[in-house]
Design a protein around this motif. Structure first.
Motif, short mmCIF file in Angstrom:
data_model
loop_
_atom_site.label_atom_id
_atom_site.label_comp_id
_atom_site.label_asym_id
_atom_site.label_seq_id
_atom_site.Cartn_x
_atom_site.Cartn_y
_atom_site.Cartn_z
N GLY A 73 -13.66 -1.06 -5.58
CA GLY A 73 -12.24 -0.92 -5.90
C GLY A 73 -12.04 -0.94 -7.40
O GLY A 73 -12.80 -1.58 -8.12
N THR A 74 -11.04 -0.22 -7.88
CA THR A 74 -10.72 -0.19 -9.29
C THR A 74 -9.41 -0.96 -9.51
O THR A 74 -8.39 -0.61 -8.92
N GLY A 83 -4.73 3.57 0.51
CA GLY A 83 -5.86 3.21 -0.35
C GLY A 83 -5.47 2.71 -1.73
O GLY A 83 -6.32 2.28 -2.50
N THR A 84 -4.18 2.77 -2.06
CA THR A 84 -3.69 2.28 -3.36
C THR A 84 -2.72 1.14 -3.11
O THR A 84 -1.68 1.33 -2.48
N TRP A 85 -3.08 -0.02 -3.62
CA TRP A 85 -2.28 -1.24 -3.44
C TRP A 85 -1.70 -1.65 -4.79
O TRP A 85 -2.42 -1.68 -5.80
N THR A 86 -0.40 -1.99 -4.84
CA THR A 86 0.28 -2.35 -6.08
C THR A 86 1.05 -3.64 -5.87
O THR A 86 1.73 -3.81 -4.86
N GLU A 116 0.84 -1.20 0.00
CA GLU A 116 0.00 0.00 0.00
C GLU A 116 0.87 1.25 0.00
O GLU A 116 1.67 1.46 0.90
N VAL A 151 -7.15 0.46 -6.42
CA VAL A 151 -7.50 1.66 -5.67
C VAL A 151 -8.82 1.33 -5.01
O VAL A 151 -9.83 1.11 -5.69
N TRP A 152 -8.80 1.26 -3.68
CA TRP A 152 -9.93 0.76 -2.90
C TRP A 152 -10.50 1.86 -2.03
O TRP A 152 -9.76 2.57 -1.36
N ASP A 153 -11.82 1.96 -2.00
CA ASP A 153 -12.48 2.99 -1.18
C ASP A 153 -12.62 2.58 0.28
O ASP A 153 -13.16 3.32 1.09
N GLN A 210 -2.75 -2.92 -9.91
CA GLN A 210 -3.01 -1.86 -8.94
C GLN A 210 -4.48 -1.87 -8.57
O GLN A 210 -5.35 -1.95 -9.43
#
Length: 87
Positions: free
Chosen positions: A80-81, A22-25, A18, A73-75, A71
């Motif tokens: 999540g996107t 909120g952004t996981w890669t 992270e 991007v989770w709220d 990647q």
């Protein structure tokens, strides 16, 4: 990340980190066109994201061969996107 990517057959979880919040890669993963994957939390199916961005959604499908980072991007709730980034 889990799926038929990176030489796995839905039996290996590829780690994600992270940054920023909120952004996981993921690490770079070799993927082939047509392979499928999902992003799941804590190696459990209780919280998982796929193509439509919702918990327990359909699998993501790789469109072209390559090495990618996944990647998410989770709220922090249910949306999540998931995006593939060339590595």
């Amino acid at each position: 990340v889990i799926g038929s990517v990176g030489g796995a057959n839905w039996d290996v979880d590829f780690t994600m980190t992270e940054d920023p919040a909120g952004t996981w890669t993921s690490v770079a993963i070799e993927m082939k066109a047509g392979q499928e994957f999902k992003v799941r939390q804590g190696a459990s199916w209780d919280v998982n994201f796929g193509a439509d961005g919702f918990n327990s959604s359909t699998n993501c499908v790789v469109e072209a061969d390559g090495n990618y980072k996944v990647q998410l991007v989770w709220d922090g709730a249910q949306t999540g996107t998931v995006t593939l980034i060339p590595a």
